[in-house]
Design an enzyme around this catalytic site. Structure first.
Site, PDB file in Angstrom:
ATOM      1  N   HIS A  36       0.837  -1.208   0.000  1.00 57.32           N
ATOM      2  CA  HIS A  36       0.000   0.000   0.000  1.00 57.32           C
ATOM      3  C   HIS A  36       0.875   1.261   0.000  1.00 57.32           C
ATOM      4  CE1 HIS A  36      -2.736  -2.917   2.240  1.00 57.32           C
ATOM      5  NE2 HIS A  36      -3.491  -2.549   1.242  1.00 57.32           N
ATOM      6  N   LYS A 148      -1.142  -6.247  -8.068  1.00 57.23           N
ATOM      7  CA  LYS A 148      -1.396  -7.453  -7.264  1.00 57.23           C
ATOM      8  C   LYS A 148      -2.814  -7.961  -7.542  1.00 57.23           C
ATOM      9  CE  LYS A 148      -1.662 -10.016  -3.334  1.00 57.23           C
ATOM     10  NZ  LYS A 148      -2.968  -9.797  -2.829  1.00 57.23           N
TER      11      LYS A 148
HETATM   12  P1  AMP Z   1      -6.582  -3.569  -0.391  1.00 50.14           P
HETATM   13  O1  AMP Z   1      -6.381  -2.814   0.872  1.00 50.14           O
HETATM   14  O2  AMP Z   1      -6.204  -5.007  -0.303  1.00 50.14           O
HETATM   15  O3  AMP Z   1      -7.935  -3.331  -1.002  1.00 50.14           O
HETATM   16  O4  AMP Z   1      -5.552  -2.963  -1.419  1.00 50.14           O
HETATM   17  C1  AMP Z   1      -5.536  -1.574  -1.698  1.00 50.14           C
HETATM   18  C2  AMP Z   1      -4.654  -1.345  -2.895  1.00 50.14           C
HETATM   19  O5  AMP Z   1      -3.333  -1.803  -2.609  1.00 50.14           O
HETATM   20  C3  AMP Z   1      -5.125  -2.124  -4.138  1.00 50.14           C
HETATM   21  O6  AMP Z   1      -4.979  -1.289  -5.278  1.00 50.14           O
HETATM   22  C4  AMP Z   1      -4.176  -3.287  -4.166  1.00 50.14           C
HETATM   23  O7  AMP Z   1      -3.980  -3.828  -5.457  1.00 50.14           O
HETATM   24  C5  AMP Z   1      -2.899  -2.651  -3.641  1.00 50.14           C
HETATM   25  N1  AMP Z   1      -1.980  -3.672  -3.131  1.00 50.14           N
HETATM   26  C6  AMP Z   1      -2.257  -4.623  -2.199  1.00 50.14           C
HETATM   27  N2  AMP Z   1      -1.181  -5.416  -2.019  1.00 50.14           N
HETATM   28  C7  AMP Z   1      -0.209  -4.962  -2.856  1.00 50.14           C
HETATM   29  C8  AMP Z   1       1.137  -5.364  -3.134  1.00 50.14           C
HETATM   30  N3  AMP Z   1       1.694  -6.413  -2.542  1.00 50.14           N
HETATM   31  N4  AMP Z   1       1.834  -4.660  -4.050  1.00 50.14           N
HETATM   32  C9  AMP Z   1       1.265  -3.592  -4.682  1.00 50.14           C
HETATM   33  N5  AMP Z   1       0.010  -3.163  -4.466  1.00 50.14           N
HETATM   34  C10 AMP Z   1      -0.725  -3.828  -3.567  1.00 50.14           C
END
Ligand code: AMP
Length: 278
Positions: A36, A148
């Site tokens: 994030h 991801k």
């Molecule tokens: P989430 O909190 O899981 O909904 O993720 C929020 C954002 O962070 C989304 O755009 C995800 O794709 C991104 N994200 C989550 N994990 C990763 C990672 N390991 N590398 C890059 N972006 C990520």
């Protein structure tokens, strides 16, 4: 760092802020990690003002126990955002985002029917509903999403195109742990043994990539199935090699098409996803 929980004061604040420069937006569900934070860094690099939202969106969970168990680490999240130089955090309640039950429904064609869409019915509609609301509230110049969630990024690009929303969508590379496991808020729920096995997921899809294109798609899929299912505590849900734009499953190798291999695996009870460009 400004913190808002209500939509109207946030919109008023951002109206004024918008006159002073560009706004970059990073939507999240909290339980933040370096994946994030890399999105925050990209937003800061490209925009004058960086907004992050933290909202665990109930409409995208098809399994209510997964929603209930979603990790919540708000103090650590705010600390990380502050150190990363994020300018504003929007953390609404469910009532603030959904004063009325939502009935909005989108047609993404094949994009939300395959892979995650097939195994998590309604998931991408819920993602689209909340991302549309958030983009309309924050009105950013650029919004940043991680590769991801490759299929989610494709759905969001389509959403923005379909609704002609005035925002640029930027995809950011996957951030991994040192053993290759893609960072995820769900990793915190893995036992020590599951965490060791989970590192094999990336190792196996990397090995699959190296078999392409001399091995057939069928052989590569069988290879991945066998390797995942013979690793202790891992169980393959799906492994697909698809056209990276349409997400249509490839029938044969085609040098003219950019391909992506996407995988979902259970490590114990925890569902993990990963992907790799081939
Ligand atoms: P989430 O909190 O899981 O909904 O993720 C929020 C954002 O962070 C989304 O755009 C995800 O794709 C991104 N994200 C989550 N994990 C990763 C990672 N390991 N590398 C890059 N972006 C990520």
């Amino acid at each position: 760092m400004h913190i808002f929980e209500k939509i109207i004061p946030l919109k008023t604040f951002l109206q004024d802020q918008r006159k002073r420069g560009s706004i970059g937006f990073v939507p999240t569900m909290g339980a933040l990690h370096l994946g994030h934070i890399s999105l925050i860094a990209s937003a800061k690099q490209s925009c004058d003002f960086c907004v992050c939202s933290i909202f665990v969106n109930p409409t995208q969970f098809n399994d209510s126990s997964d929603f209930d168990k979603y990790p919540k680490t708000i103090e650590s999240d705010l600390k990380q955002l502050e150190s990363a130089g994020c300018n504003l955090v929007f953390m609404p309640t469910v009532e603030e985002m959904y004063p009325h039950p939502t009935t909005e429904s989108f047609d993404f064609g094949l994009l939300d029917k395959v892979m995650e869409g097939a195994f998590r019915p309604g998931h991408f509609n819920g993602v689209a509903v909340v991302v549309k609301k958030l983009l309309e509230i924050v009105e950013p110049d650029i919004a940043f999403f991680g590769e991801k969630d490759f299929q989610q990024l494709a759905v969001i690009r389509r959403l923005v195109e379909m609704l002609d929303l005035p925002v640029q969508i930027v995809g950011c590379p996957i951030i991994r742990e040192s053993d290759g496991l893609a960072m995820s808020s769900r990793n915190a729920r893995l036992t020590k043994e599951e965490r060791i096995s989970a590192a094999k997921i990336n190792e196996i899809i990397l090995a699959a990539k190296n078999l392409a294109p001399s091995e057939s798609l069928y052989n590569i899929k069988e290879f991945v199935k066998e390797k995942i299912n013979s690793t202790p505590l891992l169980r393959l849900e799906y492994f697909e090699i698809s056209d990276a734009i349409t997400l249509e499953s490839l029938k044969e190798w085609d040098a003219a098409k950019k391909a992506v291999a996407c995988i979902a695996v259970f490590a114990g009870e925890i569902r993990l996803i990963d992907n790799i460009m081939i």
